[in-house]
Design an enzyme around this catalytic site. Structure first.
Site, short mmCIF file in Angstrom:
data_model
loop_
_atom_site.label_atom_id
_atom_site.label_comp_id
_atom_site.label_asym_id
_atom_site.label_seq_id
_atom_site.Cartn_x
_atom_site.Cartn_y
_atom_site.Cartn_z
N GLY A 70 0.82 -1.21 0.13
CA GLY A 70 0.04 0.15 0.11
C GLY A 70 1.00 1.45 -0.03
O GLY A 70 2.08 1.26 0.52
N GLN A 75 3.04 9.92 1.40
CA GLN A 75 4.19 9.29 1.49
C GLN A 75 5.19 9.56 0.47
O GLN A 75 6.48 9.19 0.28
CB GLN A 75 4.17 7.63 1.51
CG GLN A 75 3.28 7.25 2.96
CD GLN A 75 3.30 5.52 2.93
OE1 GLN A 75 2.24 5.10 2.39
NE2 GLN A 75 4.19 4.94 3.21
N CYS A 117 5.77 0.10 7.79
CA CYS A 117 5.64 1.25 6.89
C CYS A 117 6.87 1.65 6.16
O CYS A 117 7.91 1.71 6.55
CB CYS A 117 5.33 2.25 7.73
SG CYS A 117 4.87 3.87 6.86
N LEU A 118 6.71 1.78 4.82
CA LEU A 118 7.52 2.16 3.76
C LEU A 118 8.11 3.61 4.21
O LEU A 118 9.41 3.73 3.95
CB LEU A 118 6.97 2.44 2.53
CG LEU A 118 6.54 1.28 1.91
CD1 LEU A 118 5.88 1.48 0.52
CD2 LEU A 118 7.69 0.16 1.62
N HIS A 159 -4.43 1.04 7.30
CA HIS A 159 -2.86 1.82 7.41
C HIS A 159 -2.80 2.99 6.53
O HIS A 159 -2.47 4.00 6.69
CB HIS A 159 -1.98 0.80 7.02
CG HIS A 159 -0.48 1.01 7.21
ND1 HIS A 159 0.51 0.93 8.14
CD2 HIS A 159 0.15 2.00 5.98
CE1 HIS A 159 1.60 1.45 7.79
NE2 HIS A 159 1.65 2.02 6.67
N GLU A 160 -3.22 2.58 5.17
CA GLU A 160 -3.29 3.94 4.37
C GLU A 160 -4.20 5.08 4.48
O GLU A 160 -3.70 6.24 4.42
CB GLU A 160 -3.72 3.34 2.73
CG GLU A 160 -2.56 2.18 2.35
CD GLU A 160 -1.10 2.47 2.69
OE1 GLU A 160 -0.78 3.68 2.52
OE2 GLU A 160 -0.21 1.58 2.95
N HIS A 163 -2.59 7.34 7.00
CA HIS A 163 -1.55 8.17 6.42
C HIS A 163 -2.50 9.45 5.70
O HIS A 163 -2.06 10.78 6.13
CB HIS A 163 -0.87 7.47 5.15
CG HIS A 163 0.11 6.71 5.61
ND1 HIS A 163 1.28 7.38 6.21
CD2 HIS A 163 0.58 5.52 5.33
CE1 HIS A 163 2.29 6.55 6.38
NE2 HIS A 163 1.79 5.32 5.88
#
Length: 194
Positions: A70, A75, A117-118, A159-160, A163
């Site tokens: 995702g 991000q 998380c990226l 999660h997304e 963000h």
């Protein structure tokens, strides 16, 4: 009409023209924890134009390049309510999900799983998320839809969407675990490795 040529020269011409027709995807660098864009709510998208579809394609390419499931627009430094999800990591083109202006309208169950998380590379922690969620969103053309996810897909949606609200997964960790990660990141920053 299909190319009936058996020579390798004819085949390479078809391949080259196809490659020229496809636009190269832009791979955005992933914004890391500490950048203010990650901690502020993103703006609602109101224009559904070709630029948005291009951005969606670039976000999928960026997510795959980073081995993610995702990616939210903040991000990559864009404070807009857009996220892409693919829990197959590109193995199934039909699994690609675009979420524009998403909101969770129903959640049930509870699962505690390890999450990363990226934007916080190298760190993971156990986070409690709903087992099932229903999301209402728009696609890149502005058409509304609802989608239900369970387990990993539900986790990715949550999660997304977090963000897009300026919330990182670190917020869901215990204070002890969160402080430990923040100290390690601070040390990495001092050493110029973050």
């Amino acid at each position: 009409m299909a190319d009936k040529s058996t020579s390798s020269k004819g085949a390479s011409v078809v391949t080259e023209s196809t490659a020229v027709a496809a636009r190269a995807r832009k791979i955005y660098p992933i914004v890391k924890y500490g950048d203010p864009v990650l901690e502020k709510p993103a703006a609602t998208i109101t224009k559904f134009e070709a630029e948005l579809e291009t951005l969606v394609d670039d976000m999928f390419a960026s997510m795959y390049a980073a081995n993610g499931v995702g990616l939210a627009a903040p991000q990559i430094g864009k404070s807009i309510r857009l996220a892409v999800v693919d829990v197959t990591v590109g193995k199934n083109p039909e699994a690609k999900i675009v979420l524009v202006n998403p909101e969770i309208i129903h959640a049930e169950g509870e699962v505690r799983e390890e999450e990363g998380c990226l934007s916080v590379p190298g760190f993971r922690g156990y986070v409690v998320r709903p087992q099932f969620v229903t999301v209402r969103a728009q696609n890149a053309k502005g058409e509304s839809f609802e989608i239900r996810g369970e387990n990993l897909l539900a986790r990715a949606f949550c999660h997304e969407i977090d963000h897009l609200h300026g919330i990182l997964f670190l917020t869901h960790l215990s204070m002890l675990k969160r402080d430990l990660i923040k100290r390690k990141i601070k040390k990495l920053r001092k050493e110029g490795e973050w």
